[in-house]
Motif scaffolding. Structure first.
Motif, PDB file in Angstrom:
ATOM      1  N   ALA A 290      -6.882 -12.140  21.129  1.00 21.91           N
ATOM      2  CA  ALA A 290      -7.171 -13.379  21.611  1.00 21.91           C
ATOM      3  C   ALA A 290      -6.324 -13.945  20.314  1.00 21.91           C
ATOM      4  N   ALA A 291      -4.914 -14.820  20.156  1.00 17.55           N
ATOM      5  CA  ALA A 291      -4.457 -15.821  19.560  1.00 17.55           C
ATOM      6  C   ALA A 291      -6.075 -17.342  19.072  1.00 17.55           C
ATOM      7  N   SER A 292      -6.178 -17.011  18.550  1.00 19.58           N
ATOM      8  CA  SER A 292      -7.412 -18.564  18.107  1.00 19.58           C
ATOM      9  C   SER A 292      -6.576 -20.056  18.103  1.00 19.58           C
ATOM     10  N   GLY A 293      -5.251 -19.854  17.435  1.00 22.24           N
ATOM     11  CA  GLY A 293      -4.584 -20.915  17.591  1.00 22.24           C
ATOM     12  C   GLY A 293      -4.716 -22.170  16.222  1.00 22.24           C
ATOM     13  N   LYS A 294      -5.733 -20.931  15.362  1.00 21.62           N
ATOM     14  CA  LYS A 294      -5.849 -22.260  13.777  1.00 21.62           C
ATOM     15  C   LYS A 294      -5.112 -22.168  12.787  1.00 21.62           C
ATOM     16  N   PRO A 295      -5.084 -22.844  12.596  1.00 22.38           N
ATOM     17  CA  PRO A 295      -4.087 -22.611  11.204  1.00 22.38           C
ATOM     18  C   PRO A 295      -4.379 -21.746  10.282  1.00 22.38           C
ATOM     19  N   HIS A 296      -3.406 -20.057   9.596  1.00 24.42           N
ATOM     20  CA  HIS A 296      -3.473 -19.339   8.605  1.00 24.42           C
ATOM     21  C   HIS A 296      -4.592 -20.205   7.638  1.00 24.42           C
ATOM     22  N   SER A 297      -4.278 -20.586   7.224  1.00 20.95           N
ATOM     23  CA  SER A 297      -4.904 -21.773   5.702  1.00 20.95           C
ATOM     24  C   SER A 297      -6.227 -22.073   5.668  1.00 20.95           C
ATOM     25  N   MET A 298      -7.013 -22.106   7.329  1.00 19.05           N
ATOM     26  CA  MET A 298      -8.021 -22.097   8.152  1.00 19.05           C
ATOM     27  C   MET A 298      -9.022 -21.291   8.194  1.00 19.05           C
ATOM     28  N   THR A 299      -8.340 -19.857   8.445  1.00 17.46           N
ATOM     29  CA  THR A 299      -8.451 -19.001   8.497  1.00 17.46           C
ATOM     30  C   THR A 299      -9.622 -17.702   7.778  1.00 17.46           C
ATOM     31  N   ALA A 300     -10.665 -17.017   8.037  1.00  9.80           N
ATOM     32  CA  ALA A 300     -11.978 -16.715   6.968  1.00  9.80           C
ATOM     33  C   ALA A 300     -10.604 -15.752   5.824  1.00  9.80           C
ATOM     34  N   SER A 301      -9.260 -14.789   6.456  1.00  9.44           N
ATOM     35  CA  SER A 301      -8.619 -13.996   5.246  1.00  9.44           C
ATOM     36  C   SER A 301      -8.194 -15.802   4.322  1.00  9.44           C
ATOM     37  N   GLY A 302      -8.167 -16.967   5.367  1.00 11.65           N
ATOM     38  CA  GLY A 302      -6.670 -17.749   4.618  1.00 11.65           C
ATOM     39  C   GLY A 302      -7.129 -18.097   3.190  1.00 11.65           C
ATOM     40  N   ARG A 303      -8.616 -18.507   3.709  1.00  4.90           N
ATOM     41  CA  ARG A 303      -9.825 -19.069   2.955  1.00  4.90           C
ATOM     42  C   ARG A 303      -9.368 -18.269   1.835  1.00  4.90           C
ATOM     43  N   LEU A 304      -9.531 -16.738   1.567  1.00  6.59           N
ATOM     44  CA  LEU A 304     -10.146 -15.564   0.811  1.00  6.59           C
ATOM     45  C   LEU A 304      -8.882 -15.564   0.350  1.00  6.59           C
TER      46      LEU A 304
ATOM     47  N   GLY B  49       0.784  -1.445  -0.305  1.00  4.80           N
ATOM     48  CA  GLY B  49       0.259   0.055   0.488  1.00  4.80           C
ATOM     49  C   GLY B  49       0.700   1.139  -0.097  1.00  4.80           C
ATOM     50  N   ASP B  50       2.030   1.487   0.898  1.00  3.03           N
ATOM     51  CA  ASP B  50       2.658   2.325   0.676  1.00  3.03           C
ATOM     52  C   ASP B  50       3.379   2.636  -0.789  1.00  3.03           C
ATOM     53  N   LEU B  51       4.051   1.096  -1.320  1.00  6.88           N
ATOM     54  CA  LEU B  51       4.248   1.085  -2.848  1.00  6.88           C
ATOM     55  C   LEU B  51       3.599   1.725  -3.679  1.00  6.88           C
ATOM     56  N   GLY B  52       2.098   1.272  -3.262  1.00  2.32           N
ATOM     57  CA  GLY B  52       1.256   2.144  -4.335  1.00  2.32           C
ATOM     58  C   GLY B  52       0.981   0.816  -5.382  1.00  2.32           C
ATOM     59  N   VAL B  53       1.423  -0.390  -4.740  1.00  6.26           N
ATOM     60  CA  VAL B  53       1.390  -2.139  -5.813  1.00  6.26           C
ATOM     61  C   VAL B  53       0.390  -2.305  -5.290  1.00  6.26           C
ATOM     62  N   GLY B  54       0.148  -3.610  -6.131  1.00  5.13           N
ATOM     63  CA  GLY B  54      -0.640  -4.434  -5.211  1.00  5.13           C
ATOM     64  C   GLY B  54      -0.043  -5.654  -5.208  1.00  5.13           C
ATOM     65  N   LEU B  55      -0.896  -6.847  -4.719  1.00  2.77           N
ATOM     66  CA  LEU B  55       0.039  -7.642  -3.787  1.00  2.77           C
ATOM     67  C   LEU B  55      -0.426  -9.144  -4.915  1.00  2.77           C
ATOM     68  N   LEU B  56       0.174  -9.914  -5.420  1.00  5.31           N
ATOM     69  CA  LEU B  56       0.010 -11.475  -5.360  1.00  5.31           C
ATOM     70  C   LEU B  56       0.306 -12.131  -4.239  1.00  5.31           C
ATOM     71  N   PRO B  57      -0.050 -12.601  -3.544  1.00  2.00           N
ATOM     72  CA  PRO B  57       0.844 -13.005  -1.834  1.00  2.00           C
ATOM     73  C   PRO B  57       0.729 -14.389  -1.995  1.00  2.00           C
ATOM     74  N   PRO B  58       1.816 -14.788  -1.524  1.00  2.00           N
ATOM     75  CA  PRO B  58       2.485 -16.212  -1.178  1.00  2.00           C
ATOM     76  C   PRO B  58       1.596 -17.161  -0.618  1.00  2.00           C
ATOM     77  N   ALA B  59       2.247 -18.399  -0.221  1.00  2.00           N
ATOM     78  CA  ALA B  59       1.197 -19.053   0.524  1.00  2.00           C
ATOM     79  C   ALA B  59       2.360 -18.616   1.943  1.00  2.00           C
ATOM     80  N   ILE B  60       0.957 -19.278   3.228  1.00  3.44           N
ATOM     81  CA  ILE B  60       2.147 -18.813   4.232  1.00  3.44           C
ATOM     82  C   ILE B  60       1.434 -19.668   5.279  1.00  3.44           C
ATOM     83  N   GLU B  61       1.768 -20.990   5.532  1.00  4.78           N
ATOM     84  CA  GLU B  61       2.053 -21.716   7.006  1.00  4.78           C
ATOM     85  C   GLU B  61       2.224 -21.842   7.883  1.00  4.78           C
ATOM     86  N   THR B  62       2.324 -22.735   8.930  1.00  2.00           N
ATOM     87  CA  THR B  62       2.577 -23.274  10.155  1.00  2.00           C
ATOM     88  C   THR B  62       3.189 -24.886   9.692  1.00  2.00           C
TER      89      THR B  62
END
Length: 345
Positions: free
Chosen positions: A317-331, A63-76
């Motif tokens: 509070a942290a939920s302990g749920k893997p990032h891929s299973m959260t709403a943002s992760g699924r999105l 956002g600071d750079l004014g560019v979009g992002l195609l994000p990486p996969a992020i996991e535990t």
């Protein structure tokens, strides 16, 4: 040349911010001003909250750079296997795992039951057998993670403790019987041992100090382009092993610059106020999202949460749920599939 590359992020800023800047600096921007593409990377962090915060750091920086992002996969670390391993059979579910141990222990021979301390009456006690199965499952899993098995452990123990060696051989027989049962069910017990990669040469970046089992480390070395990013200064590289873990013997003589501050409080309410006061005095803390609180006693959680709320210092509070299973992760995963396949159900 080592098969795992080490990179040191320095200690001038937070590890997630440093990692985000390094990731974005590694991407060549599109001449047309298109988004920065990190989809070929798999990032691994110690916990799900760190995964969320790193994604936020990447988004804020873009956002600071004014560019979009195609994000990486992020996991535990616990989600590495389904991400990287190709299976011809579905992985055994937790319910199937418990049932397989229950049926295996119910069919154990009298000699095996005696070695494991199971009485005749115990074979009809499903709850007790499930507890025993949980214990044996944990034992077998830990041995396999370090490249061993109950039979090899029995051989090592036989000289010093013959009885323990016989018990381990009984566990090996039961585990082999259980694996036959899983094959009949058409499921796989999981693990990295002898597994084929989904994508050979996948780029994997381990960020922070991660305790990975020996079999996992060997598999990553053999099948992935693996990097370890260490939250430390490059001048201290000799104090860390190839996987970015501190070497205990070398740290014994290191003089640390500052001692860790200790706050002594009487009651939970006093501790909560002391935490608020300590946070307020730290000029380097710009927002509560930069603060992580680790509690050894869950009973302290209501005191801290309410005290922080009253002071206008809300805590998530942290939920302990893997990032891929959260709403943002699924999105993020859904967006990735749309871009990759031009369709998503």
């Amino acid at each position: 040349m080592p098969r795992v590359e080490r990179h040191f992020l320095g200690n001038s800023q937070g590890v997630l911010r440093a990692a985000a800047e390094r990731l974005l600096a590694s991407v060549q921007p599109e001449p047309s001003g298109g988004p920065l593409d990190l989809r070929d990377l798999l990032l691994v962090l110690p916990g799900s909250r760190a995964c969320r915060l790193l994604l936020q750091q990447l988004a804020d920086r873009c956002g600071d750079l004014g560019v979009g992002l195609l994000p990486p996969a992020i996991e535990t670390p616990g989600q590495l296997e389904p991400r990287l391993v190709q299976r011809s059979l579905p992985r055994v579910s937790p319910e199937e795992e418990r049932l397989s141990w229950l049926l295996t222990l119910q069919s154990a021979s009298p000699e095996q039951r005696e070695l494991l301390g199971l009485s005749e009456s115990a074979t009809g006690n499903a709850a007790g057998l499930l507890k025993m199965g949980q214990l044996l499952s944990s034992t077998v899993r830990q041995l396999k993670q370090e490249g061993s098995n109950p039979g090899a452990a029995a051989h090592c123990m036989a000289q010093r403790d013959p009885e323990a060696g016989r018990r381990l051989l009984a566990v090996e027989d039961l585990e082999n019987h259980r694996l036959d049962l899983l094959r009949e069910w058409g499921v796989h017990p999981g693990g990295f041992s002898q597994a084929l990669p989904r994508e050979p040469g996948r780029k994997v970046i381990l960020i922070g100090i991660l305790e990975l089992p020996g079999t996992t480390r060997e598999w990553l070395e053999d099948h992935c382009e693996c990097q370890v990013w260490v939250d430390a200064d490059g001048a201290d590289a000799d104090l860390y092993d190839d996987w970015g873990r501190p070497i205990p013997d070398l740290w014994e003589s290191v003089q640390l610059p500052d001692s860790i501050p200790m706050i002594v409080a009487d009651q939970p309410a006093d501790l909560a106020l002391a935490v608020v006061d300590h946070i307020a005095q730290q000029s380097s803390i710009a927002s509560m999202k930069d603060v992580s609180l680790g509690l050894l006693d869950e009973d302290l959680n209501p005191w801290l949460t309410e005290t922080l709320r009253r002071q206008g210092m809300g805590v998530h509070a942290a939920s302990g749920k893997p990032h891929s299973m959260t709403a943002s992760g699924r999105l993020v995963e859904g967006i990735r599939q749309v871009i990759a396949r031009d369709s998503f159900s």
